[in-house]
Design a protein around this motif. Structure first.
Motif, PDB file in Angstrom:
ATOM      1  N   GLN A  22      57.829  70.753  19.677  1.00 11.25           N
ATOM      2  CA  GLN A  22      57.410  69.449  18.767  1.00 11.25           C
ATOM      3  C   GLN A  22      56.387  69.758  17.709  1.00 11.25           C
ATOM      4  O   GLN A  22      56.473  69.417  16.486  1.00 11.25           O
ATOM      5  CB  GLN A  22      56.700  68.491  19.712  1.00 11.25           C
ATOM      6  CG  GLN A  22      57.636  67.750  20.836  1.00 11.25           C
ATOM      7  CD  GLN A  22      58.832  66.822  19.675  1.00 11.25           C
ATOM      8  OE1 GLN A  22      58.494  66.297  18.756  1.00 11.25           O
ATOM      9  NE2 GLN A  22      60.094  67.176  20.103  1.00 11.25           N
ATOM     10  N   MET A  72      66.768  74.224  23.290  1.00 10.05           N
ATOM     11  CA  MET A  72      66.427  75.039  24.750  1.00 10.05           C
ATOM     12  C   MET A  72      67.902  75.247  25.210  1.00 10.05           C
ATOM     13  O   MET A  72      68.839  74.767  24.620  1.00 10.05           O
ATOM     14  CB  MET A  72      65.516  74.079  25.593  1.00 10.05           C
ATOM     15  CG  MET A  72      65.598  72.909  25.433  1.00 10.05           C
ATOM     16  SD  MET A  72      65.248  71.917  24.028  1.00 10.05           S
ATOM     17  CE  MET A  72      63.482  72.226  24.103  1.00 10.05           C
ATOM     18  N   ILE A  94      66.269  63.431  19.432  1.00  6.52           N
ATOM     19  CA  ILE A  94      65.134  64.135  18.916  1.00  6.52           C
ATOM     20  C   ILE A  94      64.492  64.999  20.020  1.00  6.52           C
ATOM     21  O   ILE A  94      64.363  64.265  21.146  1.00  6.52           O
ATOM     22  CB  ILE A  94      63.924  63.163  18.393  1.00  6.52           C
ATOM     23  CG1 ILE A  94      63.770  62.135  18.753  1.00  6.52           C
ATOM     24  CG2 ILE A  94      64.454  62.974  16.823  1.00  6.52           C
ATOM     25  CD1 ILE A  94      62.679  61.275  18.372  1.00  6.52           C
ATOM     26  N   GLY A  95      63.973  66.291  19.642  1.00  2.76           N
ATOM     27  CA  GLY A  95      63.621  66.784  20.850  1.00  2.76           C
ATOM     28  C   GLY A  95      64.272  67.822  21.790  1.00  2.76           C
ATOM     29  O   GLY A  95      63.854  68.611  22.294  1.00  2.76           O
ATOM     30  N   HIS A  96      65.450  67.173  21.896  1.00  2.10           N
ATOM     31  CA  HIS A  96      66.501  67.755  22.755  1.00  2.10           C
ATOM     32  C   HIS A  96      67.767  67.411  22.366  1.00  2.10           C
ATOM     33  O   HIS A  96      68.162  67.012  21.465  1.00  2.10           O
ATOM     34  CB  HIS A  96      65.899  67.365  24.301  1.00  2.10           C
ATOM     35  CG  HIS A  96      66.722  68.420  25.348  1.00  2.10           C
ATOM     36  ND1 HIS A  96      67.564  67.848  26.191  1.00  2.10           N
ATOM     37  CD2 HIS A  96      66.546  69.501  25.590  1.00  2.10           C
ATOM     38  CE1 HIS A  96      67.960  68.940  27.003  1.00  2.10           C
ATOM     39  NE2 HIS A  96      67.331  69.859  26.533  1.00  2.10           N
ATOM     40  N   LYS A 112      71.551  65.106  22.253  1.00  2.87           N
ATOM     41  CA  LYS A 112      71.633  63.661  22.236  1.00  2.87           C
ATOM     42  C   LYS A 112      72.447  63.340  23.316  1.00  2.87           C
ATOM     43  O   LYS A 112      73.487  63.526  23.384  1.00  2.87           O
ATOM     44  CB  LYS A 112      71.997  63.467  20.750  1.00  2.87           C
ATOM     45  CG  LYS A 112      72.556  62.090  20.585  1.00  2.87           C
ATOM     46  CD  LYS A 112      72.746  61.766  19.099  1.00  2.87           C
ATOM     47  CE  LYS A 112      73.184  60.371  18.952  1.00  2.87           C
ATOM     48  NZ  LYS A 112      73.220  60.086  17.462  1.00  2.87           N
TER      49      LYS A 112
END
Lengths: 196, 384
Positions: free
Chosen positions: A72, A83, B71-73, B75
């Motif tokens: 982030q 990841m 977001i961040g990973h 979907k």
């Protein structure tokens, strides 16, 4: 192997045995830049300092959430990428989660290059859990033998049996009751404890 | 109806409705065969839900939204038909920081604006003295804790990205980190704040209900694809959680005993009961503070997932630069919270009055005016 060919891999694992197995496997496969981290305090700082291309972490490690932050805070790492392997590669993700390992690509390593690393980690993790299962089984077998020996002793003392006769009684009772010999032996121990 | 369900949870008091639903037999009564799986990190819960190892999960509300937005990973569209907890977090600080804040405090110590302004003065003094910036621990980049801390300190003029350090810490490490000086404060759910106070190493500075009247904290989450295929099982699960939430509110003592078991939360039942009662020891000297709003499980319509809550969380993601502002993303975020499924499953006819955010600073929040919300605050990573 040049630095270009061998990515820097950081292994985050609280189990020293598993981490060693992993490190050895990766080295055998020709990955020279492998670093183990077991200390969870200040994990983020360690990882920034090591600046790895790939991070391999066991899923049972609560510090996984700490790594999420890394992805982030983009200014802290050069090219934070997703990841696991690739979000389209559901099979690899599933295999990896089931084995208990998660890999993070930190520095934009290509999918083809992370795949063999992850595959190797998955097989090593599976090997480790098999090893652990066997250890558990051996331990409980040992435990059983101790209990059986003590039950035999009680039968020999109370019934005047020979060791052979005591064992035959335990075994036939177990067969009749459809139980394990260890369980029958344990019940003899419990009963004799209560009747003391 | 469906096969056995595997549901992941993190050992926290706001998993209460889920745990009680299973352990009191409410899920079995609905014809569901549920196995609860205890997890160690939100990343694990999210990943195992995403790839189908879990059918449902106890999840941070912002993670459900982030997952749906990709977001961040990866979907993966998520559906949240039940709110497991509203509020429930607290901000705990070291005795040293507490003393520094109290020395700078003008006004009521439970007024978050007064403490935020005091924090700004402490931060300025430390900078002038060349001291390290203060470090605050929270649980996840997409967590209500993160947004609550940021909302509070930014209101007093402290930039959470420039003036202090915000770090993620697994909840079980929070107390240790406070004790050994790795962090000066943290925002976390129960029981960790109470444990720090009981050990004499922390003061609870705020209940988060001081900062926001209502904030969706954890949700019952399932994949959209699972919800589409298993509508009856989902409705049954929502009903079972609803019954459990009612039971918890009627019997804090028995609920605390169920939750305290080693395979569930594994802490002292008394500490859990304090949380459910909203009566917490806030200082090592034994001062207690009571708030009926500390953690809402089922009361005041807390279980009904209100889309305005999702909109507020999305607005915080935009404010802190986690995602750009777009009408489409806002709609996706709001669509994660599904009061329609809740209403149909439980037979609730109308909203039970849970539609306000009630922040202590800024104008009243409206999902129709997210830009207005963002413009009202000077500090943020969002630019029009």
């Amino acid at each position: 192997m040049s630095a270009e060919q061998s990515p820097k891999i950081v292994i985050v694992d609280e189990s020293p045995i598993r981490a060693a197995i992993l490190e050895e496997g990766l080295r055998e496969a020709g990955f020279t830049g492998v670093v183990r981290v077991s200390e969870m305090q200040g994990l983020l700082a360690r990882i920034y300092a090591l600046d790895p291309d790939v991070i391999v972490i066991d899923l049972e490690n609560p510090s996984r959430d700490v790594l999420e932050q890394m992805f982030q805070v983009s200014r802290a790492v050069r090219r934070p990428i997703a990841m696991f392997v690739d979000q389209s590669d559901a099979a690899s993700i599933q295999a990896s989660v089931e084995a208990g390992v998660s890999a993070y690509i930190v520095d934009g390593l290509k999918k083809e290059r992370i795949k063999p690393i992850l595959d190797l980690c998955i097989s090593r993790f599976n090997a480790f859990s098999k090893l652990q299962d066997e250890l558990e089984r051996t331990k409980s077998a040992l435990e059983d033998r101790k209990v059986i020996d003590r039950a035999k002793g009680i039968l020999m003392k109370m019934k005047g049996f020979t060791e052979e006769e005591a064992y035959v009684l335990l075994r036939s009772t177990a067969m009749r009751e459809k139980k394990k010999i260890g369980e029958i032996a344990q019940s003899i121990l419990t009963a004799s404890e209560m009747l003391k | 109806m469906t096969g056995p369900l595997r549901i992941g949870f993190i050992p926290l008091v706001d998993a209460a409705a889920l745990i009680v639903a299973v352990d009191k037999g409410f899920t079995a009564a609905e014809g569901l065969d549920v196995t609860l799986v205890r997890e160690v990190s939100w990343s694990n819960v999210r990943d195992k839900l995403n790839i189908g190892l879990f059918d449902a999960a106890h999840l941070l509300a912002p993670v459900a939204i982030a997952s749906s937005l990709g977001i961040g990973h990866v979907k993966v569209p998520i559906v949240a038909p039940f709110n497991l907890g509203v509020n429930g977090n607290a901000i705990t600080v070291t005795p040293a920081l507490h003393a520094a804040l109290m020395a700078e405090l003008e006004g009521d110590r439970f007024d978050p604006m007064a403490t935020a302004l005091a924090l700004a003065r402490v931060v300025a003094a430390r900078r002038k003295a060349g001291a390290e910036p203060l470090t605050f621990g929270m649980t996840f980049p997409f967590s209500t804790h993160n947004y609550q801390l940021r909302f509070w300190m930014a209101a007093g003029g402290v930039d959470p990205d420039e003036d202090v350090r915000l770090v993620v810490l697994p909840p079980p490490y929070m107390v240790d980190s406070l004790a050994n000086g790795h962090v000066d404060a943290f925002c976390v759910g129960a029981p960790w704040n109470s444990i720090a106070v009981d050990l004499g190493i922390g003061h609870i500075l705020h209940f988060v209900s001081d900062i926001l009247v209502r904030a969706a904290e954890k949700v019952l989450a399932v994949r959209q694809s699972w919800a589409d295929k298993n509508p009856d099982a989902l409705a049954a699960l929502v009903r079972a959680c609803g019954r459990a939430a009612d039971f918890i509110e009627q019997s804090h003592v028995e609920a605390a005993q169920i939750l305290a078991k080693p395979e569930r939360i594994d802490v002292d039942a008394e500490v859990i009961k304090r949380t459910l009662d909203g009566r917490l020891k806030i200082s090592p000297d034994g001062t207690f503070r009571e708030s009926p709003r500390y953690l809402l499980v089922g009361r005041e319509g807390a279980a009904r997932p209100e889309p305005i809550q999702a909109a507020w969380l999305y607005a915080q993601m935009v404010r802190w630069g986690q995602i750009p502002l777009s009408e489409e993303a806002l709609n996706t975020a709001m669509g994660v919270f599904r009061p329609d499924i809740y209403d149909a499953a439980t037979g609730t006819a109308a909203p039970a009055g849970g539609a306000e955010i009630g922040a202590f600073a800024g104008p009243a929040f409206s999902a129709d005016d997210v830009i207005g919300h963002l413009r009202a605050f000077k500090i943020g990573r969002w630019r029009a």
